[in-house]
Design a protein around this motif. Structure first.
Motif, mmCIF file in Angstrom:
data_model
loop_
_atom_site.group_PDB
_atom_site.id
_atom_site.type_symbol
_atom_site.label_atom_id
_atom_site.label_comp_id
_atom_site.label_asym_id
_atom_site.label_seq_id
_atom_site.Cartn_x
_atom_site.Cartn_y
_atom_site.Cartn_z
ATOM 1 N N GLU A 1 0.818 -1.216 0.000
ATOM 2 C CA GLU A 1 0.000 0.000 0.000
ATOM 3 C C GLU A 1 0.852 1.267 0.000
ATOM 4 O O GLU A 1 0.308 2.371 -0.089
ATOM 5 N N LEU A 2 2.169 1.114 0.089
ATOM 6 C CA LEU A 2 3.081 2.250 0.191
ATOM 7 C C LEU A 2 3.801 2.518 -1.116
ATOM 8 O O LEU A 2 3.951 1.634 -1.957
ATOM 9 N N SER A 3 4.270 3.747 -1.273
ATOM 10 C CA SER A 3 5.112 4.091 -2.418
ATOM 11 C C SER A 3 6.495 3.480 -2.217
ATOM 12 O O SER A 3 6.840 3.026 -1.116
ATOM 13 N N GLY A 4 7.293 3.480 -3.288
ATOM 14 C CA GLY A 4 8.650 2.945 -3.174
ATOM 15 C C GLY A 4 9.469 3.689 -2.140
ATOM 16 O O GLY A 4 10.207 3.079 -1.358
ATOM 17 N N GLY A 5 9.332 5.017 -2.102
ATOM 18 C CA GLY A 5 10.071 5.804 -1.117
ATOM 19 C C GLY A 5 9.649 5.496 0.302
ATOM 20 O O GLY A 5 10.482 5.433 1.214
ATOM 21 N N GLU A 6 8.350 5.292 0.494
ATOM 22 C CA GLU A 6 7.852 4.950 1.831
ATOM 23 C C GLU A 6 8.334 3.574 2.253
ATOM 24 O O GLU A 6 8.693 3.358 3.419
ATOM 25 N N GLN A 7 8.349 2.636 1.310
ATOM 26 C CA GLN A 7 8.857 1.305 1.635
ATOM 27 C C GLN A 7 10.329 1.364 2.027
ATOM 28 O O GLN A 7 10.765 0.665 2.952
ATOM 29 N N GLN A 8 11.095 2.199 1.350
ATOM 30 C CA GLN A 8 12.507 2.321 1.698
ATOM 31 C C GLN A 8 12.681 2.955 3.074
ATOM 32 O O GLN A 8 13.588 2.599 3.824
ATOM 33 N N ARG A 9 11.782 3.861 3.441
ATOM 34 C CA ARG A 9 11.815 4.440 4.787
ATOM 35 C C ARG A 9 11.525 3.363 5.847
ATOM 36 O O ARG A 9 12.128 3.362 6.915
ATOM 37 N N VAL A 10 10.587 2.477 5.538
ATOM 38 C CA VAL A 10 10.288 1.382 6.466
ATOM 39 C C VAL A 10 11.511 0.478 6.612
ATOM 40 O O VAL A 10 11.863 0.054 7.725
ATOM 41 N N PRO B 1 13.995 9.708 -8.706
ATOM 42 C CA PRO B 1 15.042 10.663 -8.303
ATOM 43 C C PRO B 1 14.674 11.537 -7.110
ATOM 44 O O PRO B 1 15.514 11.797 -6.246
ATOM 45 N N GLU B 2 13.420 12.005 -7.054
ATOM 46 C CA GLU B 2 13.013 12.857 -5.936
ATOM 47 C C GLU B 2 13.053 12.091 -4.621
ATOM 48 O O GLU B 2 13.542 12.593 -3.601
ATOM 49 N N MET B 3 12.545 10.866 -4.635
ATOM 50 C CA MET B 3 12.585 10.028 -3.438
ATOM 51 C C MET B 3 14.020 9.650 -3.083
ATOM 52 O O MET B 3 14.361 9.525 -1.909
ATOM 53 N N SER B 4 14.850 9.472 -4.101
ATOM 54 C CA SER B 4 16.262 9.145 -3.867
ATOM 55 C C SER B 4 16.939 10.232 -3.052
ATOM 56 O O SER B 4 17.680 9.963 -2.105
ATOM 57 N N LEU B 5 16.670 11.473 -3.436
ATOM 58 C CA LEU B 5 17.252 12.606 -2.716
ATOM 59 C C LEU B 5 16.730 12.650 -1.285
ATOM 60 O O LEU B 5 17.489 12.935 -0.344
#
Length: 227
Positions: free
Chosen positions: A137-146, A170-174
């Motif tokens: 249910e999460l975005s890729g960036g949110e999953q990486q935060r988890v 790229p935005e989530m990468s930053l």
């Protein structure tokens, strides 16, 4: 914190993945490790996690001699290291809270501590409103935060991020890189980021160790490996 002296790793098939590597990283440093495919980055990570034992050389991590470490000591040693992988490695059928809590449960931490620690870490990473959600249910960036929260929940001395921005935009990468830098500055974590992304490395003026053909080609502040 990390000390490699003359580390060589030759696999049974004859491939020399590390060739006489000398590397010293102080506690509290932030270091990029870069290099093209086959440069030795993956073997270096496995060596630091004591998944591989060098053919030659000495390895000390978090004050532990990894060469002479007994098998029964390895799980306890690995608890001093947090690892974030490119593919997140979250359990899709478990909530965000349970994914992070799992890293504590397997070490026998009391439930009352888990109930305090997990919300603290989720809040630290801006995930306090996601604790009941499931990874799909999460975005890729949110999953990486988890994944980062799970790596931090044991309060490790060393954080290793293996291509942490490889599966996000790229935005989530930053965003993830800024989080890692904040953890380094504000919590004093030693952070080792293994990546091939030139733009991210060039953006941050940090120490960059470049591997090539299993050897340290350069070790400097700022600047990416040559094409």
């Amino acid at each position: 914190m990390i000390d490699l002296q003359g580390v060589t790793k030759t696999y049974p098939n004859g491939v020399c993945a590390l060739d006489g590597v000398d590397l010293h990283i102080e506690k509290g440093e932030f270091v990029f490790v870069v290099g093209h495919s086959g440069a030795g980055k993956s073997t270096l990570i496995k060596t630091l996690l004591r998944e591989e034992v060098p053919t030659e050389g000495e390895v000390t991590v978090n004050g532990r001699d990894l060469i002479h470490m007994k098998q029964r000591e390895i799980p306890y040693f690995r608890r001093t290291i947090g690892v974030v992988f490119q593919d997140f490695r979250l359990i899709p059928t478990m909530t965000v809270f349970d994914n992070v809590a799992f890293a504590l449960q397997v070490t026998g931490v009391p439930r009352r501590f888990i109930r305090r620690r997990v919300p603290y870490i989720l809040n630290l990473l801006g995930l306090d409103d996601k604790y009941k959600h499931y990874p799909p249910e999460l975005s890729g960036g949110e999953q990486q935060r988890v994944a980062l929260a799970r790596a931090l929940v044991n309060n490790p001395d060393l954080l290793i991020a293996d291509e942490p921005t490889g599966n996000i935009d790229p935005e989530m990468s930053l965003d993830i890189m800024n989080l890692l830098i904040a953890l380094n500055k504000e919590l004093g974590k030693t952070v080792l980021v293994v990546t091939h992304e030139r733009d991210l490395v060039d953006r941050f003026q940090k120490r960059v160790v470049t591997l090539k053909d299993g050897m340290v080609e350069s070790d400097r502040i700022g600047g990416m490996f040559d094409e």
